[in-house]
Design a protein around this motif. Sequence first.
Motif, mmCIF file in Angstrom:
data_model
loop_
_atom_site.group_PDB
_atom_site.id
_atom_site.type_symbol
_atom_site.label_atom_id
_atom_site.label_comp_id
_atom_site.label_asym_id
_atom_site.label_seq_id
_atom_site.Cartn_x
_atom_site.Cartn_y
_atom_site.Cartn_z
ATOM 1 N N SER A 70 1.010 -1.198 0.065
ATOM 2 C CA SER A 70 0.076 0.107 0.015
ATOM 3 C C SER A 70 0.836 1.366 -0.210
ATOM 4 O O SER A 70 1.153 1.706 1.063
ATOM 5 N N CYS B 28 1.653 5.188 -1.013
ATOM 6 C CA CYS B 28 0.882 6.545 -1.292
ATOM 7 C C CYS B 28 1.071 6.784 -2.715
ATOM 8 O O CYS B 28 2.138 6.781 -3.331
ATOM 9 N N ARG B 29 0.115 7.250 -3.381
ATOM 10 C CA ARG B 29 0.221 7.595 -4.619
ATOM 11 C C ARG B 29 0.824 8.949 -4.720
ATOM 12 O O ARG B 29 1.385 9.260 -5.713
ATOM 13 N N ARG C 272 -9.339 2.289 7.208
ATOM 14 C CA ARG C 272 -8.945 3.236 6.300
ATOM 15 C C ARG C 272 -7.223 3.002 6.139
ATOM 16 O O ARG C 272 -6.677 2.707 7.033
ATOM 17 N N ARG D 207 -3.894 5.233 5.474
ATOM 18 C CA ARG D 207 -3.813 6.646 5.599
ATOM 19 C C ARG D 207 -2.058 6.995 5.492
ATOM 20 O O ARG D 207 -1.457 6.449 6.005
ATOM 21 N N PHE E 67 -3.038 11.928 2.758
ATOM 22 C CA PHE E 67 -4.050 11.146 1.686
ATOM 23 C C PHE E 67 -4.437 10.022 2.194
ATOM 24 O O PHE E 67 -3.762 9.139 2.649
ATOM 25 N N GLU E 68 -5.904 9.616 1.954
ATOM 26 C CA GLU E 68 -6.423 8.340 2.687
ATOM 27 C C GLU E 68 -7.345 7.747 1.755
ATOM 28 O O GLU E 68 -8.050 8.418 0.931
ATOM 29 N N HIS E 69 -7.635 6.539 1.798
ATOM 30 C CA HIS E 69 -8.915 5.706 1.328
ATOM 31 C C HIS E 69 -9.073 4.500 2.018
ATOM 32 O O HIS E 69 -8.539 4.126 2.997
ATOM 33 N N ARG E 70 -10.379 3.890 1.569
ATOM 34 C CA ARG E 70 -10.777 2.748 2.319
ATOM 35 C C ARG E 70 -9.973 1.531 2.077
ATOM 36 O O ARG E 70 -9.095 1.633 1.299
#
Length: 659
Positions: free
Chosen positions: A372, A374-375, A389, A391, A397-400
């Motif tokens: 995972s 971070c983009r 989440r 994070r 920046f965060e997402h499910r």
Amino acid sequence: MPVLRVALDLPLHRLFEYVSAEATTNDVGLRVRVPFGRGEKIGLIAEVAETSEWPLEQLKTAGEILRDLPPLPADFFALCEFAATYYQAAPGEVLLQALPAGLKRLVVPERRKGRAGRSPSAVSPPPLTEQQAQAIAAVPGEGFSANLLFGVTGSGKTEVYLRLIERALASGRQALVLVPEINLTPQLETRVSARFPSEKVVSLHSELAEAARERNWRAAFAGEASIVLGTRLAVFTPLPRLGLIVVDEEHDPSFKQQDGMRYSARDVAVFRAHQLGIPIVLGSATPSLETWANAQNKRYRQLLLTERANPEATLPAVHVLDTRKMVLQEGVSEPLAAAIAARLERGEQSLVFLNRRGYAPVLACPACGWVSRCRRCAANMVLHLADQRLRCHHCGFEHRVPKACPTCGNQDIHPFGRGTQRLEAWVQQRFPEARVLRVDRDSVKSRKQWETVLERIHAGEADILVGTQMLAKGHDFPKLTLVGVLGADSALFAADWRAPERLFAQLMQVAGRAGRAELKGEVLIQTQYPDNPLFSAVRAHDYPGFATQQLKEREQAGFPPYTFQAVLRAEAPEMTMAIDFLKAAAALPVTREHDAVLVFDPVPMKMARLANLERGQLVVESPSRPALQAFLPCWREAIEQLKVPSKLRWHIEVDPLEF
Ligand code: ADP
Ligand code: ZN
Ligand code: ZN
């Protein structure tokens, strides 16, 4: 017609000129509304002159001069000017950032009057220990002196501050006390107000509402508040009767501002004491190596508190657990678990320290190797299981959490490593009868929550604390007798050569939580490198030994405090753009005209990508601070003349702590 030379909050190294029929030379230090671009700004009058190098008819006319405050004094300007010069910041930015937001507004909102402070009843001071009395007597009441109060945790440094404050107040002066974090101010505020019930004590920190901050700042500036407690920005507060500065936990990295105007509040405070000819006291159990070196070479006076103030409270016994030979469950060794169990049985508290929040630092797919990331950053997204989440702790920046691997669809993706949430879950499962309380920035978000948590711990409403360094600082937990430390090893071999210094400070600080009262404390540090000299120094509570060894290494390697550094950083959408700019800055003729300054090669920063920007840096270094200081403005001016792509941002940081 008088010409106003006005400081504006802009990244430009100059003042702006306006004409004003109403101005007199007494208006220096007042705020003024001035036209700027298509709008208006609030500026600060830095000079009132008769003439300008421009024809007067080309100057715009200033608006209203604001007279709700007396003029800011010359020493305020001098302090800001020093900071601007030393840190290569724009003078206007420094001057205006030092003012509360409310004073820079064009439209002033209606204000309700502040609550009158309650006046607590006086707490009588304890008789001083011999060492405290000596320390206090050693600080001259008058004249500049820089004093390092080197005292182990629990040695009663605060009592020394209080007595010195008392002395300053008795001679009609104000005292400024800087603390590293907002978290520490409520505790200290209570203690200070209780000691000086008839004095006005105000705090200044970023969590105060705008109106309260302005009110406190005004009280400080008007001289009504005799004691000002604040975080780093408070160092710039104008104080008409300042007679003493205290910097508590002077080694703390949060005194360094890392964005906008990059400055060290501790170092600015030392300058300010020098400027005003007053004493400054820097307190710590683990001083920064810069300060320690200054004390060793006698630039600073050293005051020693080697024993805990409460004779019953001995320093905790520190043991190192060699985890190479142990089976770990969720990172916890059996001896540590057994020690926790023993505390539970005796009704005492334990703290398991892990300086990494979240559930796990990364989520990964064992089938295809996906992790995972971070983009937007060169960093992993941290798994937060409680709210499902992922994070990024760097850019937010965060997402499910995905149900399956986004690359190969594998549903069996795993969290790797552990953070405080995962540790908390395991501790609760292992000790189902225990009341477990996790304390980190996810569980404690505001000052109010923090106060509640502290009360709960004090009231004995928790048996096992799982926490980050948030818990490590300055709190007295009388029932806490065990501290277990996990994850210390990652700092031992970090590329950052300051990492051991920070780890040592953290370990001493967290160890200091154990056994503050009558109960004896114990600290268990898990490591795979039990022979590392850092741990021997922690075991022996030997900061001087550690510092001597570190300073020797720094001297051999040519690192600060034996050299002085600055760094030019560039952020751009592409790394090549950043590096090309840095190369151009390195190739400027000025870099060859200053022999005593070494210019390194441009390199990507350790965290090369942050929030979609690629980041490069260029270190410059000199064995002489004056030589570096002479070079920097010439270099900055030359860089300002370079043609820079519009998407590139750059800044210079002096005395950087991180690279
Ligand atoms: P430090 O800031 O050095 O960690 P503190 O100032 O918080 O230490 O003091 C630790 C404890 O010792 C506090 O509970 C404080 O009230 C107590 N203490 C400080 N000075 C004295 C003294 N002279 N006599 C008795 N207790 C003291
Ligand atoms: Zn996969
Ligand atoms: Zn990110």
